[in-house]
Design an enzyme around this catalytic site. Structure first.
Site, short mmCIF file in Angstrom:
data_model
loop_
_atom_site.label_atom_id
_atom_site.label_comp_id
_atom_site.label_asym_id
_atom_site.label_seq_id
_atom_site.Cartn_x
_atom_site.Cartn_y
_atom_site.Cartn_z
N GLY A 50 0.81 -1.21 0.00
CA GLY A 50 0.00 0.00 0.00
C GLY A 50 0.84 1.27 0.00
O GLY A 50 0.55 2.23 -0.72
N ASN A 94 -8.85 3.89 7.91
CA ASN A 94 -8.33 2.74 8.63
C ASN A 94 -8.59 2.78 10.13
O ASN A 94 -8.56 1.76 10.79
CB ASN A 94 -6.83 2.57 8.36
N GLN A 110 -7.95 -0.40 2.86
CA GLN A 110 -8.86 -1.01 3.83
C GLN A 110 -10.10 -1.60 3.17
O GLN A 110 -10.75 -2.46 3.76
CB GLN A 110 -9.29 0.03 4.87
N SER A 146 -3.31 -3.40 -0.87
CA SER A 146 -2.22 -4.15 -0.24
C SER A 146 -2.66 -5.58 0.07
O SER A 146 -3.76 -5.79 0.57
CB SER A 146 -1.83 -3.44 1.06
N THR A 183 12.84 -7.33 -10.16
CA THR A 183 12.24 -8.66 -10.36
C THR A 183 10.97 -8.80 -9.54
O THR A 183 10.94 -8.44 -8.37
CB THR A 183 13.26 -9.76 -9.98
N CYS A 187 1.42 5.11 20.21
CA CYS A 187 2.41 4.79 21.23
C CYS A 187 3.73 4.35 20.59
O CYS A 187 4.80 4.68 21.05
CB CYS A 187 1.89 3.67 22.12
C1 LIG Z 1 -2.19 -0.55 5.81
C2 LIG Z 1 -2.49 0.68 5.04
C3 LIG Z 1 -1.54 1.25 4.17
C4 LIG Z 1 -0.15 0.70 4.02
O1 LIG Z 1 -0.10 -0.51 3.35
P1 LIG Z 1 1.23 -1.42 3.47
O2 LIG Z 1 1.00 -2.53 2.52
O3 LIG Z 1 1.29 -1.87 4.88
O4 LIG Z 1 2.38 -0.55 3.08
C5 LIG Z 1 -1.90 2.38 3.45
N1 LIG Z 1 -3.13 2.91 3.57
C6 LIG Z 1 -4.06 2.41 4.39
C7 LIG Z 1 -5.41 3.05 4.47
C8 LIG Z 1 -3.77 1.28 5.17
O5 LIG Z 1 -4.69 0.79 5.98
#
Ligand SMILES: *Cc1c(COP(=O)(O)O)cnc(C)c1O
Length: 401
Positions: free
Chosen positions: A71, A151, A179, A199, A237, A325
């Protein structure tokens, strides 16, 4: 100890069928998709099958899917790739205050390179107003990026309307749908989406792999130089086993979408209702109806989300809180603050994100344990008497503001 995983927005377990298939592409079918011999052709075929499975999930064309490392990379590629390629046309980007840091920090980096970014506000439910998007557009605007679903609080944005507006104005529209993909039905044409990030590890696929959907005709440039993989947009790759896993996860998500939503949403509603019935002085965060099927986010007044989280962990329940945190600061999340929440209320927030592996027994266990923890923490809380009278902002719990 009983273990309940309520943190699917952070990551999901890899589906066992997905894992089995991935193993095949690490061991026997290990070829480099760029090689012209049998091993290479076999790997290349698998990558392209995965590509069509991903495309089918979104109603896209197979050649509009570009695999990335996840993502974060997809977000960076969309924003920077479009910004750099369209610099002559304009230098203005519109996004929102509640985006994931992959978007926000990429925008900050672009600001240092001469781009101007508008960060739109949201209402108390974390909803973006389409009129605000409209009013922010200038003749220099080249890109609008609004996340599909948040998220933290799960709010689903008016993507179709924003996409329609962008289309009318001839501005590219990107959405971080990490999400939502696999957990909510999306059709890139119906929603007028030009680019979409997703992702693997948020949809029961592996970590370290994702994709960017790019509508045919979008002007974008690559961010890393090397080989000609992914039609010269993303050198390096291919992560073949990861891509094959993501493809399988996308296929299963498409076939099981409605059952998964019905199951997860049912549990979510039971959990929300149970918490509201059993615990006083709370607030449900995010939009009541337009929310991700698995998202539950509450603020529990007079206590801290971090303490809730640690106490739940001791009872085997994995959740997440609105205070970062891990970043070494207890400052509340930018999302909750953008929703107009006081620091006190934001500090007391807890996210429980449900997934397809959860059961009604998990919900019931949580409803048994959580009220006891809240009561215990409240009886010890120094905030109890004072904040009831005067919720202040800024507050005493933050390290800095
Ligand atoms: C988890 C998340 C990402 C990041 O994705 P990764 O694959 O962990 O780099 C980006 N945007 C949102 C809204 C996410 O929940």
């Amino acid at each position: 100890m009983r273990r309940v995983y309520f943190d699917h927005s952070a990551t999901t377990p890899v589906d066992s069928e997905v894992a089995t298939l991935m193993m095949e592409y690490m061991t026997e079918k290990f070829g480099n998709p760029g090689s012209i011999h049998f091993f290479g052709r076999e790997a290349n075929k698998a990558v392209n099958e995965a590509r069509s499975n991903v495309a089918a999930l979104l109603g896209a064309n197979t050649n509009e899917i570009f695999f990335t490392s996840g993502g974060t990379e997809s977000d960076n590629l969309a924003l920077k790739g479009v910004a750099f390629a369209n610099r002559k046309k304009g230098n203005h980007i519109i996004t929102t205050a509640i985006e994931h840091h992959a978007i926000l920090h990429a925008c900050e980096s672009l600001e240092k390179q001469g781009f101007t970014v508008t960060y739109l506000p949201v209402d108390e439910n974390a909803m973006v107003n389409v009129e605000d998007v409209k009013n922010a557009i200038t003749d220099k605007t080249i890109l609008i990026s609004v996340m599909f679903a948040n998220n933290e609080v799960g709010t689903i944005q008016p993507i179709k309307e924003i996409g329609q507006l962008a289309k009318e104005k001839g501005i590219y529209f990107h959405t971080d749908a990490v999400q939502a993909v696999g957990n909510y039905p999306i059709d890139v044409n119906e929603y007028n989406i030009d680019m979409l990030s997703a992702s693997g590890h948020k949809l029961y696929g592996p970590k370290g792999v994702g994709f960017l959907y790019i509508r045919k005709g979008v002007k974008i440039e690559s961010l890393q130089q090397g080989g000609s993989q992914e039609r010269k947009l993303r050198a390096g790759t291919e992560n073949v086993s990861g891509i094959v896993g993501l493809g399988k996860a996308a296929e299963k998500a498409r076939l099981e979408m409605s059952e998964r939503i019905a199951h997860v949403q049912g549990l979510r509603d039971n959990l929300i209702k149970g918490i509201q019935e059993k615990i006083p002085d709370i607030k449900l965060n995010g939009h009541f109806e337009k929310r991700l099927p698995g998202n539950v986010n509450f603020s529990f007044f007079y206590i801290e989300g971090e303490s809730l989280l640690l106490n739940l962990d001791m009872k085997g329940i994995a959740a997440s809180s609105g205070s970062a945190c891990t970043s070494g600061s207890l400052d509340p999340s930018h999302v909750l603050l953008a929703m107009g929440m006081t620091h006190e209320t934001a500090h007391g927030s807890l996210r429980l994100s449900l997934g397809r592996g959860n059961t009604q027994a998990d919900v019931e266990y949580c409803l048994e344990v959580l009220p006891q923890i809240v009561e215990k923490l409240r009886s010890m809380s120094p905030l109890n008497a004072t904040s009831k009278l005067a919720p202040s902002n800024p507050c005493s719990q933050c390290h800095h503001h």
